[in-house]
Design an enzyme around this catalytic site. Structure first.
Site, PDB file in Angstrom:
ATOM      1  N   SER A   1       0.854  -1.194   0.000  1.00 28.50           N
ATOM      2  CA  SER A   1       0.000   0.000   0.000  1.00 28.50           C
ATOM      3  C   SER A   1       0.887   1.240   0.000  1.00 28.50           C
ATOM      4  CB  SER A   1      -0.893   0.027   1.240  1.00 28.50           C
ATOM      5  OG  SER A   1      -1.397   1.340   1.410  1.00 28.50           O
TER       6      SER A   1
ATOM      7  N   HIS B   1      -1.246  -1.299  -4.330  1.00 34.45           N
ATOM      8  CA  HIS B   1      -2.510  -0.977  -3.657  1.00 34.45           C
ATOM      9  C   HIS B   1      -2.562   0.527  -3.367  1.00 34.45           C
ATOM     10  CE1 HIS B   1      -5.986  -2.106  -1.114  1.00 34.45           C
ATOM     11  NE2 HIS B   1      -5.558  -1.169  -0.282  1.00 34.45           N
TER      12      HIS B   1
ATOM     13  N   ASP C   1      -4.729   3.587  -1.721  1.00 38.03           N
ATOM     14  CA  ASP C   1      -5.774   3.862  -0.730  1.00 38.03           C
ATOM     15  C   ASP C   1      -6.339   5.269  -0.897  1.00 38.03           C
ATOM     16  OD1 ASP C   1      -6.018   1.472   0.882  1.00 38.03           O
ATOM     17  OD2 ASP C   1      -3.958   1.847   1.519  1.00 38.03           O
TER      18      ASP C   1
ATOM     19  N   MET D   1      -8.967   8.021   0.270  1.00 35.54           N
ATOM     20  CA  MET D   1      -9.751   8.360   1.474  1.00 35.54           C
ATOM     21  C   MET D   1     -10.319   9.764   1.350  1.00 35.54           C
ATOM     22  SD  MET D   1      -7.285   6.899   4.462  1.00 35.54           S
ATOM     23  CE  MET D   1      -6.440   5.325   4.307  1.00 35.54           C
TER      24      MET D   1
ATOM     25  N   HIS E   1      -8.441   1.107  -3.801  1.00 36.45           N
ATOM     26  CA  HIS E   1      -9.341   0.854  -2.670  1.00 36.45           C
ATOM     27  C   HIS E   1     -10.019   2.170  -2.307  1.00 36.45           C
ATOM     28  CE1 HIS E   1      -9.539  -0.337   1.905  1.00 36.45           C
ATOM     29  NE2 HIS E   1     -10.739  -0.254   1.358  1.00 36.45           N
TER      30      HIS E   1
ATOM     31  N   MET F   1     -12.132   4.327  -0.110  1.00 41.72           N
ATOM     32  CA  MET F   1     -12.739   4.525   1.215  1.00 41.72           C
ATOM     33  C   MET F   1     -13.439   5.870   1.155  1.00 41.72           C
ATOM     34  SD  MET F   1      -9.550   2.970   3.337  1.00 41.72           S
ATOM     35  CE  MET F   1      -8.494   3.153   1.903  1.00 41.72           C
TER      36      MET F   1
ATOM     37  N   MET G   1     -11.110  -6.215   5.696  1.00 44.02           N
ATOM     38  CA  MET G   1     -10.250  -5.271   6.410  1.00 44.02           C
ATOM     39  C   MET G   1      -9.718  -5.922   7.692  1.00 44.02           C
ATOM     40  SD  MET G   1     -10.132  -2.609   4.489  1.00 44.02           S
ATOM     41  CE  MET G   1      -9.040  -1.727   5.600  1.00 44.02           C
TER      42      MET G   1
ATOM     43  N   GLY H   1      -8.547   3.753   7.458  1.00 44.96           N
ATOM     44  CA  GLY H   1      -8.237   5.163   7.664  1.00 44.96           C
ATOM     45  C   GLY H   1      -6.745   5.432   7.846  1.00 44.96           C
ATOM     46  N   PHE H   2      -6.055   4.472   8.436  1.00 45.79           N
ATOM     47  CA  PHE H   2      -4.640   4.713   8.744  1.00 45.79           C
ATOM     48  C   PHE H   2      -3.833   3.425   8.577  1.00 45.79           C
ATOM     49  CE2 PHE H   2      -7.309   7.544  11.202  1.00 45.79           C
ATOM     50  CZ  PHE H   2      -6.788   8.784  10.837  1.00 45.79           C
ATOM     51  N   GLY H   3      -2.567   3.597   8.199  1.00 43.99           N
ATOM     52  CA  GLY H   3      -1.647   2.469   8.168  1.00 43.99           C
ATOM     53  C   GLY H   3      -1.086   2.221   9.562  1.00 43.99           C
ATOM     54  N   GLY H   4      -0.387   1.113   9.710  1.00 41.08           N
ATOM     55  CA  GLY H   4       0.360   0.850  10.932  1.00 41.08           C
ATOM     56  C   GLY H   4      -0.461   0.436  12.142  1.00 41.08           C
TER      57      GLY H   4
ATOM     58  N   ASP I   1      -6.543  -6.602   4.017  1.00 43.28           N
ATOM     59  CA  ASP I   1      -5.964  -5.261   4.010  1.00 43.28           C
ATOM     60  C   ASP I   1      -5.878  -4.700   5.428  1.00 43.28           C
ATOM     61  OD1 ASP I   1      -5.111  -2.727   3.438  1.00 43.28           O
ATOM     62  OD2 ASP I   1      -6.928  -2.102   2.397  1.00 43.28           O
TER      63      ASP I   1
ATOM     64  N   GLY J   1      -2.688  -4.500   8.777  1.00 42.71           N
ATOM     65  CA  GLY J   1      -2.101  -5.294   9.854  1.00 42.71           C
ATOM     66  C   GLY J   1      -1.357  -6.535   9.392  1.00 42.71           C
TER      67      GLY J   1
ATOM     68  N   SER K   1       2.968  -0.563   6.027  1.00 40.84           N
ATOM     69  CA  SER K   1       4.126  -0.303   6.889  1.00 40.84           C
ATOM     70  C   SER K   1       5.128  -1.456   6.862  1.00 40.84           C
ATOM     71  CB  SER K   1       3.665   0.000   8.321  1.00 40.84           C
ATOM     72  OG  SER K   1       2.663  -0.886   8.720  1.00 40.84           O
TER      73      SER K   1
END
Ligand code: DX5
Ligand code: ZN
Length: 242
Positions: A24, A49, A51, A53, A82, A84, A153, A158-161, A189, A191, A212
């Site tokens: 991503s 990928h 993202d 948003m 993707h 969102m 998901m 909304g956020f990586g990591g 997608d 974690g 990440s």
């Protein structure tokens, strides 16, 4: 394939259940997306990928169709977009024209997801359907024949990591059984890292999105780190997949 033209990445879109690593670019250097895409592909990424948003469906804002069109020439594999965002339908043509191979919309993004999937296929892209962690598998029961990919998901979008939500493994397993022989990818997608990848693959996902865990420690000047990160995730996933 867009229109009647065979594109470079048609082979990459041929259906199979082999493990595919999809970095991503949410975790890439935002000032250098073109080179970042080239670097991860050169280092073994199967898909890229992207993202998108909107600050409304999710509490973060990233980029839109113009950015997707700008990076498209730097991607040889599959541009996996993707969305969102809510509403979705008014933007589908713009993302398809920007060169998205896969366009994924969230089942939670509006009341007419069936129409959205029709519109994505109608625009010439593969249709993906994403499920937030709190959404049950039954939400896709009457949509499977409209979908080329289901995105589970592993975190709240909304956020990586963020930390992987383990209950999603059971969702992947249930989904895998319901899909049966249909040519539908299961994408996970959020974690995904070397510790969670084996569990995710064993449960039945074939497209592993990792932000990440791929970009950590590397840069376009030290792309070999991306390669090591991708190989570590792939090896961990394939170790239990066979
Ligand atoms: C979350 C995004 C994910 C995310 C993955 O809203 O859809 O693609 O960037 O990031 P990691 O791999 O860091 O969890
Ligand atoms: Zn994503």
């Amino acid at each position: 394939m867009r229109g009647n033209l065979l594109t470079e990445n048609d082979a990459a879109m041929t259906f199979d259940r082999k493990i595919k690593i999809a970095p991503s670019i949410l975790s890439a250097d935002f000032a250098n997306f073109g080179k970042e895409c080239e670097a991860i592909e050169a280092q073994g990424a199967d898909w890229v990928h992207v993202d998108v948003m909107d600050g409304h469906f999710v509490p973060n804002i990233t980029f839109g169709p113009a950015m997707c069109a700008a990076i498209r020439p730097h991607i040889k594999t599959v541009m996996d977009v993707h969305l969102m965002i809510s509403p979705v339908d008014a933007y589908i043509d713009a993302f398809a024209q920007a060169g998205a191979d896969v366009i994924t919309a969230h089942v939670e993004a509006g009341p007419h997801i069936h129409r959205t999937l029709q519109a994505i296929r109608g625009a010439g892209a593969k249709a993906g359907l994403a499920l937030n962690p709190g959404t049950p598998v039954s939400a896709v029961d009457h949509l499977l024949d409209m979908a080329d990919l289901i995105c589970v998901m592993g975190v709240n979008p909304g956020f990586g990591g963020q930390k992987f939500i383990r209950s999603q493994l059971d969702k992947i397993r249930t989904l895998r059984a319901r899909i049966g022989d249909r040519p539908i990818h299961i994408e996970l997608d959020g974690g995904c890292d070397p510790e969670t990848a084996p569990l995710i693959a064993q449960a039945g996902a074939d497209v592993l999105v990792a932000g990440s865990a791929v970009f950590r420690g590397g840069s376009v000047d030290t792309p070999g780190i991306y390669g090591e990160n991708i190989r570590t995730i792939r090896t961990a996933a394939e170790g239990v997949y066979a």
